[in-house]
Enzyme design. Structure first.
Site, PDB file in Angstrom:
ATOM      1  N   GLN A   1      -5.023  -1.276   9.720  1.00  0.00           N
ATOM      2  CA  GLN A   1      -5.073  -2.607   9.117  1.00  0.00           C
ATOM      3  C   GLN A   1      -5.780  -3.592  10.042  1.00  0.00           C
ATOM      4  OE1 GLN A   1      -3.957  -3.289   6.017  1.00  0.00           O
ATOM      5  NE2 GLN A   1      -4.664  -5.398   6.176  1.00  0.00           N
TER       6      GLN A   1
ATOM      7  N   LYS B   1       0.835  -1.203   0.000  1.00  0.00           N
ATOM      8  CA  LYS B   1       0.000   0.000   0.000  1.00  0.00           C
ATOM      9  C   LYS B   1       0.868   1.251   0.000  1.00  0.00           C
ATOM     10  CE  LYS B   1      -4.039  -1.914   2.388  1.00  0.00           C
ATOM     11  NZ  LYS B   1      -4.802  -1.994   3.651  1.00  0.00           N
TER      12      LYS B   1
ATOM     13  N   ASP C   1     -11.211   3.799   4.638  1.00  0.00           N
ATOM     14  CA  ASP C   1     -11.724   2.442   4.516  1.00  0.00           C
ATOM     15  C   ASP C   1     -13.247   2.434   4.449  1.00  0.00           C
ATOM     16  OD1 ASP C   1     -10.330   0.148   4.033  1.00  0.00           O
ATOM     17  OD2 ASP C   1      -9.943  -0.351   6.132  1.00  0.00           O
TER      18      ASP C   1
END
Length: 304
Positions: free
Chosen positions: A110, A66, A133
């Site tokens: 995460q 990422k 997200d």
């Protein structure tokens, strides 16, 4: 990047493949151009903060990828690698600092989190404008009501692929297999907004295969490797496989497989995503898109 163009790539079976890797590369190039234009207007480079708690090897590889893709898109990446012993209070304090940091426009923690850390509390500690997200209650609620907001990356990537490869989705019958907050539920909401008739199958569904056989579009996100077989899919249907699992081969090597038994389903389906090279690259590309959109909301007050 819209339209109904179909990949010319074929698997060994002759199935038409949805090239998520190629689409994600083109999307990332478009984002890089837009990031440059954003910088020219404001002299601000969008910044993404990624927080990883613990030392899970797979998560570490994913997070580093990422960061690499963020830099390639012309954005700034801020990595926060925390030990597995990090307390809930310490993690929330870090998020609070990132929330008010003007260099940071997107925050991603995460998942899954180790130990007793509460993922719901952690996710909802992120200010909605930086929740790239799209998992916090504010963005989830806005999606449910059909209002502008930040959409979870994986369902957004699936939708972009469907728009591009299938074209008009209105009136299609869609089945989403899996009802997670991360993929299944937001995917169903997005398909509803596209005008699809949507069925969500989950762990308590009595006959998931019977529902899937009626669908023009099947999105599978269960985490159960090779669950979906040929007799689940009607001829010519579009199959989006979100799952990814690593299996051991007799020669000691490993390979990645999805939630769909690819070799069985591919000859039967009209379009199908491979694993790897399907949905996975789109998830990261959509994270970059969400970060740019978040910067626009914060700096310009604009929503997509």
């Amino acid at each position: 990047m819209t339209g109904s163009a179909v990949s010319d790539a074929h698997g060994s079976s002759g199935a038409r493949l949805i090239d998520g890797k190629g689409f994600a590369l083109r999307l990332t190039q478009d984002i890089k151009t837009e990031v440059h234009a954003f910088y020219e207007r404001h002299r601000i480079t969008p910044g993404l903060a990624v927080v990883l708690v613990g030392n899970d090897p797979a998560s570490e590889v994913y997070v580093r990828n990422k960061a690499l893709q963020t830099h390639r898109a012309g954005m700034r990446s801020f990595m926060h690698m925390l030990p597995a012993t990090t307390s809930q209070e310490e993690l929330l304090n870090l998020i609070a600092r990132l929330n008010v940091d003007p260099q940071i426009h997107g925050i991603l923690v995460q998942l899954p989190l180790p130990g007793d850390l509460d993922p719901v509390a952690v996710t909802n500690a992120i200010t909605p404008e930086k929740d790239v997200d799209g998992l916090g209650v504010v963005n989830a609620g806005r999606l449910a009501l059909g209002l502008p907001g930040i959409v979870p990356c994986t369902p957004l990537g699936c939708l972009l692929l469907l728009r591009h490869y299938v074209g008009e989705l209105r009136g299609k019958d869609a089945v989403v297999i899996g009802a997670s907050n991360l993929v299944g539920r937001p995917m169903a909401e997005l398909l509803l907004q596209e005008g699809c008739t949507v069925t969500v199958a989950h762990i308590d569904t009595r006959d998931t295969a019977a529902h899937a056989r009626l669908a023009d579009i099947v999105v599978v996100a269960t985490g159960v490797r090779e669950l979906v077989r040929k007799d689940w899919i009607k001829p010519g249907a579009t199959v989006i496989d979100v799952g990814i699992s690593r299996v051991q081969l007799p020669n000691g090597k490993t390979r990645l497989v999805g939630d769909v038994k690819f070799d069985e389903v591919a000859p039967h389906a009209g379009l199908i995503t491979p694993v790897p090279g399907g949905v996975g690259p789109m998830t990261i590309a959509c994270l970059l898109r969400n970060t740019l959109d978040a910067a626009r909301m914060i700096v310009e007050g604009k929503t997509r």
